[in-house]
Design a protein around this motif. Structure first.
Motif, PDB file in Angstrom:
ATOM      1  N   GLN A   1       1.915  -3.835   4.157  1.00 40.49           N
ATOM      2  CA  GLN A   1       3.184  -3.141   3.998  1.00 40.49           C
ATOM      3  C   GLN A   1       2.945  -1.649   3.402  1.00 40.49           C
ATOM      4  O   GLN A   1       2.524  -1.511   2.259  1.00 40.49           O
ATOM      5  N   PHE A   2       2.863  -0.690   4.162  1.00 37.13           N
ATOM      6  CA  PHE A   2       2.688   0.504   4.053  1.00 37.13           C
ATOM      7  C   PHE A   2       3.904   1.237   3.490  1.00 37.13           C
ATOM      8  O   PHE A   2       5.006   0.894   3.605  1.00 37.13           O
ATOM      9  N   GLY A   3       3.711   1.973   2.531  1.00 37.04           N
ATOM     10  CA  GLY A   3       4.891   2.854   1.883  1.00 37.04           C
ATOM     11  C   GLY A   3       5.526   2.247   0.586  1.00 37.04           C
ATOM     12  O   GLY A   3       6.432   2.757   0.087  1.00 37.04           O
ATOM     13  N   LYS A   4       4.898   1.067   0.586  1.00 36.26           N
ATOM     14  CA  LYS A   4       5.630   0.267  -0.922  1.00 36.26           C
ATOM     15  C   LYS A   4       5.120   0.778  -2.157  1.00 36.26           C
ATOM     16  O   LYS A   4       5.707   0.437  -3.379  1.00 36.26           O
TER      17      LYS A   4
ATOM     18  N   ARG B   1      -5.189   4.549   5.319  1.00 33.30           N
ATOM     19  CA  ARG B   1      -4.233   3.740   6.183  1.00 33.30           C
ATOM     20  C   ARG B   1      -5.245   3.052   7.419  1.00 33.30           C
ATOM     21  O   ARG B   1      -5.044   1.752   7.558  1.00 33.30           O
TER      22      ARG B   1
ATOM     23  N   ASN C   1      -1.859   8.010   3.928  1.00 28.96           N
ATOM     24  CA  ASN C   1      -2.566   9.340   4.610  1.00 28.96           C
ATOM     25  C   ASN C   1      -3.591   9.791   4.137  1.00 28.96           C
ATOM     26  O   ASN C   1      -4.336  10.916   4.451  1.00 28.96           O
TER      27      ASN C   1
ATOM     28  N   ASN D   1       2.454   7.440  -3.840  1.00 27.51           N
ATOM     29  CA  ASN D   1       1.276   8.209  -4.055  1.00 27.51           C
ATOM     30  C   ASN D   1       1.382   8.908  -5.414  1.00 27.51           C
ATOM     31  O   ASN D   1       2.122   9.478  -5.923  1.00 27.51           O
TER      32      ASN D   1
ATOM     33  N   CYS E   1       0.778  -1.207   0.092  1.00 26.74           N
ATOM     34  CA  CYS E   1       0.085   0.012  -0.042  1.00 26.74           C
ATOM     35  C   CYS E   1       0.921   1.224  -0.004  1.00 26.74           C
ATOM     36  O   CYS E   1       2.049   1.266   0.143  1.00 26.74           O
ATOM     37  N   SER E   2       0.368   2.286  -0.516  1.00 27.14           N
ATOM     38  CA  SER E   2       1.068   3.787   0.025  1.00 27.14           C
ATOM     39  C   SER E   2       0.924   3.991   1.579  1.00 27.14           C
ATOM     40  O   SER E   2       0.498   3.106   2.175  1.00 27.14           O
ATOM     41  N   GLN E   3       1.522   5.206   1.730  1.00 31.60           N
ATOM     42  CA  GLN E   3       1.385   5.378   3.267  1.00 31.60           C
ATOM     43  C   GLN E   3       0.092   5.413   3.874  1.00 31.60           C
ATOM     44  O   GLN E   3      -0.138   5.403   5.217  1.00 31.60           O
TER      45      GLN E   3
END
Length: 300
Positions: A251-254, A234, A196, A257, A192-194
């Protein structure tokens, strides 16, 4: 005699839920589809609306007094920029004109939050500027402009349901909630992205309920179809991971955006809640649980 309603996009994500609700109404239901279908409660019409003249032939045959127009290309990662948006704009105009010329009374067409200027974040029908940044949003916005002007020149009653972010059973597996749920059920990493970004999500059954309520009302103009509440991507993903006991796979930030993706998109739902008098039938948490449970059944 029952009032006739024609629904396009009847087999789609939203359409199938609209049909369930309309079956409990006093309408004689007619539905357009590209495939042969049979149903004792619905008059199905095989029709490809993108073929020139097909909309006119359909309206001339059915002569509905109500029209709920849902059909459009909604394929993930395709619908934003496909030239087919231009075809759907043309087909929708043909459908609208034929409907008015053959005695139509009330039409509701679905729009999108992509019509708004996303730099504002909070989207109000009367305040927020319209400035679509995609071909999809531009074509929808053009149709809404024409619908508004056309309604002043004819006797038909019109409304525009501006839909925000949808989730629920039968959702395309490439969309956020379904893709995360499917990955976790398969024991795979959910990249996922961060997360936010804050979005306004509404369950598909509630979207359908709002649209059917709008169709049977006399409320006119654009109406946001949304919850009016924001939740971060998130938080949504963590909710799914907790429900499936697979937070370890998220897994966030993978995923980066998109530079065009706004940090905030929330609907002003005062017209929906106060003027139409509509509210969701279940809580957000109940709807998320229903959705996850439905995906679980697909694996059982």
């Amino acid at each position: 005699m029952s009032k006739k309603i024609l629904i396009t996009g009847a087999t789609g994500f939203i359409g199938r839920y609209c049909l369930k609700l309309l079956k409990d109404s006093s309408f004689e239901i007619h539905a357009a589809t590209r495939q042969e279908r049979e149903d004792n409660e619905i008059f199905w019409h095989k029709c490809n609306l993108l073929e020139k003249g097909s909309a006119v032939r359909l309206i001339r045959l059915v002569r509905p007094s109500y029209l709920l127009h849902l059909a459009w290309n909604a394929e993930p990662n395709v619908f934003w920029s496909t030239p087919e948006n231009l075809q759907w704009l043309s087909a929708s105009l043909e459908l609208l004109q034929a409907f008015a010329e053959h005695g139509g009374h009330r039409v509701v067409i679905t729009g999108t939050c992509a019509e708004y200027d996303w730099r504002f974040g909070w989207c109000s029908e009367d305040i927020t500027p319209l400035n679509p940044g995609t071909l999809y949003g531009t074509c929808k916005n053009a149709l809404q402009d024409i619908l508004s002007s056309y309604s002043h020149e004819t006797a038909i009653s019109t409304a525009w349901g501006r839909i925000f972010f949808i989730f629920g059973p039968h959702e395309h597996p490439a969309r956020l909630i379904s893709s995360v749920t499917l990955s976790l059920l398969r024991g795979q990493i959910a990249a996922c992205s961060q997360g936010n970004q804050v979005r306004d999500f509404l369950h598909v059954a509630d979207v359908a309920s709002a649209l059917v309520t709008l169709t049977t009302s006399d409320l006119q103009g654009p109406i946001n179809i949304a919850s009016g509440r924001g939740i971060s991507v998130r938080e949504m993903v963590i909710n799914i991971g907790t429900s499936l006991d697979r937070l370890d796979l998220i897994q966030f930030g993978k995923v980066p955006n998109s530079p065009t993706e706004p940090p905030l998109l929330i609907a002003d739902t005062r017209r929906l809640n106060d003027e139409l008098g509509w509210q969701p039938s279940e809580t957000f948490q109940q709807r998320i649980k229903e959705t996850i449970d439905w995906w679980k059944l697909q694996f059982s």
